[in-house]
Design an enzyme around this catalytic site. Sequence first.
Site, PDB file in Angstrom:
ATOM      1  N   ASN A 194      42.313  57.515  39.684  1.00  7.63           N
ATOM      2  CA  ASN A 194      43.195  58.416  40.427  1.00  7.63           C
ATOM      3  C   ASN A 194      43.279  59.804  39.805  1.00  7.63           C
ATOM      4  O   ASN A 194      44.280  60.487  39.946  1.00  7.63           O
ATOM      5  CB  ASN A 194      44.611  57.821  40.547  1.00  7.63           C
ATOM      6  CG  ASN A 194      44.577  56.470  41.227  1.00  7.63           C
ATOM      7  OD1 ASN A 194      43.753  56.261  42.138  1.00  7.63           O
ATOM      8  ND2 ASN A 194      45.401  55.549  40.789  1.00  7.63           N
ATOM      9  N   ARG A 195      42.249  60.170  39.097  1.00  2.00           N
ATOM     10  CA  ARG A 195      42.172  61.504  38.475  1.00  2.00           C
ATOM     11  C   ARG A 195      43.273  61.738  37.439  1.00  2.00           C
ATOM     12  O   ARG A 195      43.640  62.880  37.152  1.00  2.00           O
ATOM     13  CB  ARG A 195      42.196  62.623  39.535  1.00  2.00           C
ATOM     14  CG  ARG A 195      41.039  62.546  40.527  1.00  2.00           C
ATOM     15  CD  ARG A 195      39.724  62.791  39.804  1.00  2.00           C
ATOM     16  NE  ARG A 195      38.550  62.774  40.678  1.00  2.00           N
ATOM     17  CZ  ARG A 195      37.710  61.749  40.788  1.00  2.00           C
ATOM     18  NH1 ARG A 195      37.907  60.637  40.108  1.00  2.00           N
ATOM     19  NH2 ARG A 195      36.657  61.831  41.575  1.00  2.00           N
ATOM     20  N   LEU A 196      43.830  60.646  36.891  1.00  2.00           N
ATOM     21  CA  LEU A 196      44.894  60.787  35.877  1.00  2.00           C
ATOM     22  C   LEU A 196      44.247  60.753  34.491  1.00  2.00           C
ATOM     23  O   LEU A 196      44.510  59.890  33.661  1.00  2.00           O
ATOM     24  CB  LEU A 196      45.940  59.673  36.044  1.00  2.00           C
ATOM     25  CG  LEU A 196      46.625  59.681  37.407  1.00  2.00           C
ATOM     26  CD1 LEU A 196      47.585  58.505  37.550  1.00  2.00           C
ATOM     27  CD2 LEU A 196      47.388  61.004  37.613  1.00  2.00           C
TER      28      LEU A 196
END
Length: 219
Positions: A194-196
């Site tokens: 999630n692009r975290l």
Amino acid sequence: MTDALDPAAMREHYRSTPLDEAELPAEPMEQFVHWFKDAAAGRLHEPNAMIVSTATPDGRPSSRTVLLKHFDDRGFVFYTNYASRKGRELGANPHVSLLFPWHPLTRQVIVTGTAARVGRDETAAYFRTRPHGSQLGAWASPQSAVLSSRGELLRRYEELAGRYPAGEQIPVPPEWGGYRVTPETVEFWQGHENRLHDRLRYVRTPGEPGGWRVERLAP
Ligand SMILES: Cc1cc2nc3c(=O)[nH]c(=O)nc-3n(C[C@H](O)[C@H](O)[C@H](O)COP(=O)(O)O)c2cc1C
């Protein structure tokens, strides 16, 4: 464009263990050693390949891949031609960025700092470890100059090969040598779902214990 070649449709899902401030060593070179070992163990093609970006004094950037040949507490060393484009840019503006693109590990390391020529003894010691053909190549190529043809380069190489047959000691070309990049910041980037992503950046800070502080950047 077919879907398979549409870059907007290319999406990898990153799964990996988090990068935790509490587990980071006090110095970035120690953390670099951990990740460099992982990159080497991961059988990445040329894990020591890094993108070196330089800029003219008025801020026009240029980038290219070079091979890291040595690193220690003092910094990162690569070898090149001092009269090349990068060499001329570094002569006028020592600020430099290095980027290790370890994509198969969903990692990258970005270093910023300044580059200075290594001593001639250090260059000579490394030059002597290069294969004979690479030593000749360093002499034959006026790196970054415009050539009339590939034939011109081959002629220069053959002429040098005649002068220095295999087994003969080749002097170090005067325009060829190493740069050591002294880091000012070293960012360790670890991809996650999630692009975290994790981004932990060491910043050289003389007042801090060990001389570095670590900050977390938004992905
Ligand atoms: C995998 C790879 C490794 C390279 N390693 C070096 C290197 O160690 N030193 C070097 O001068 N050029 C190296 N090159 C060539 C550079 O990318 C570049 O073409 C050359 O240094 C001239 O750059 P410049 O004209 O911007 O100065 C390498 C290229 C690749 C693709």
